[in-house]
Design an enzyme around this catalytic site. Structure first.
Site, mmCIF file in Angstrom:
data_model
loop_
_atom_site.group_PDB
_atom_site.id
_atom_site.type_symbol
_atom_site.label_atom_id
_atom_site.label_comp_id
_atom_site.label_asym_id
_atom_site.label_seq_id
_atom_site.Cartn_x
_atom_site.Cartn_y
_atom_site.Cartn_z
ATOM 1 N N ASP A 126 0.794 -0.996 0.243
ATOM 2 C CA ASP A 126 -0.133 -0.082 0.007
ATOM 3 C C ASP A 126 0.905 1.452 -0.063
ATOM 4 O O ASP A 126 1.880 1.197 0.734
ATOM 5 C CB ASP A 126 -0.863 -0.165 1.261
ATOM 6 C CG ASP A 126 -1.975 1.079 1.109
ATOM 7 O OD1 ASP A 126 -2.343 1.364 0.143
ATOM 8 O OD2 ASP A 126 -2.545 1.349 2.167
ATOM 9 N N ASN A 173 -10.153 -2.878 -6.679
ATOM 10 C CA ASN A 173 -9.483 -2.067 -7.498
ATOM 11 C C ASN A 173 -9.922 -1.851 -9.059
ATOM 12 O O ASN A 173 -9.565 -0.842 -9.723
ATOM 13 C CB ASN A 173 -8.280 -2.539 -7.582
ATOM 14 C CG ASN A 173 -7.325 -2.285 -6.415
ATOM 15 O OD1 ASN A 173 -6.242 -3.179 -6.319
ATOM 16 N ND2 ASN A 173 -7.558 -1.464 -5.628
#
Length: 246
Positions: free
Chosen positions: A21, A69
């Protein structure tokens, strides 16, 4: 004594999972487009794959692209898919040289045909490698995985292939995407966020969680060693008491 010298090779996690991340925030911090953050993140992937293999960790799973995503801007998704293809092409030689087998989990049929074909090609080329299994979680979401598993088991019960009484943890494990992987021992998340984000919810039941402020493109072997040392200083009880372990 260096961090590497302090690592106890007898107490390494068997299965390390990483939520990579911070690519977008890294790019913003450097005044770049988000896509540049993803490109820079590939350097961290190479570092951590090599670092884990050198330490002797047998299973490494990277959260590369989640089911959520797909909702990102179209250009960013397209860039990520192109990056996946180009990275696989570039790294196949490195995987072979380091005796690393590639695998993938997730709703892989949702990937673009070019990305899926390249992925399958590298998986096939590295299938006999034994030093470490590197698994990419692509179009992966744990809730989707668990839903799929429930449907598959329910269908088998309906068709009298198995009975309800036979359903146990082992049966469930055999229907998950991770059926060939052990449970996660250590989960690392970069960028300072402290949540699981729909990643391996079943498989991390007893995992140690490690959160670091380091943004993924800046994550290096030294940060991996810090996480491993932190892990090795913890007492893993699996529901038991300290006294029982001793």
């Amino acid at each position: 004594m260096s961090k590497l010298d302090r690592i106890d090779k007898a107490k390494l996690p068997k299965h390390l999972a990483v939520i990579m991340d911070g690519n977008g925030r890294w790019a913003k911090k450097h005044g770049l487009f988000r896509t540049k953050g993803h490109e820079s993140g590939t350097k961290a992937v190479k570092e951590i794959v090599e670092g884990a293999a050198e330490l002797g960790i047998p299973f490494l799973t990277l959260y590369a692209f989640s089911t959520e995503n797909w909702n990102r801007p179209k250009l960013e998704v397209q860039t990520l898919m192109k990056l996946l293809v180009s990275s696989l092409k570039k790294e196949v030689e490195t995987l072979q040289k380091n005796n690393i087998r590639l695998g993938a989990i997730g709703a892989l049929n949702d990937l673009p045909s070019k990305a899926r074909a390249e992925l399958n090609e590298v998986i096939e080329a590295t299938k006999d490698n034994e030093r470490m299994t590197l698994t990419l979680a692509l179009s992966y979401g744990s809730r989707e995985e668990i839903t799929k598993t429930i449907k598959e088991i329910s269908s088998k019960v309906k068709n009298n292939i198995i009975s309800i009484e036979e359903i146990d943890e082992d049966v469930i494990n055999k229907h998950l995407y991770t059926l060939n992987l052990p449970d996660v021992d250590l989960l690392i998340r970069t960028s300072g966020e402290q949540r699981i984000s729909n990643f391996l919810l079943w498989q991390i039941a007893y995992a140690e969680l490690y959160f670091t402020e380091v943004l993924w493109p800046d994550f290096r072997k030294e940060h991996l060693l810090e996480a491993i040392l932190n892990y090795q200083n913890r007492e893993r009880r699996f529901g038991k008491t300290s006294e029982q372990l001793n």
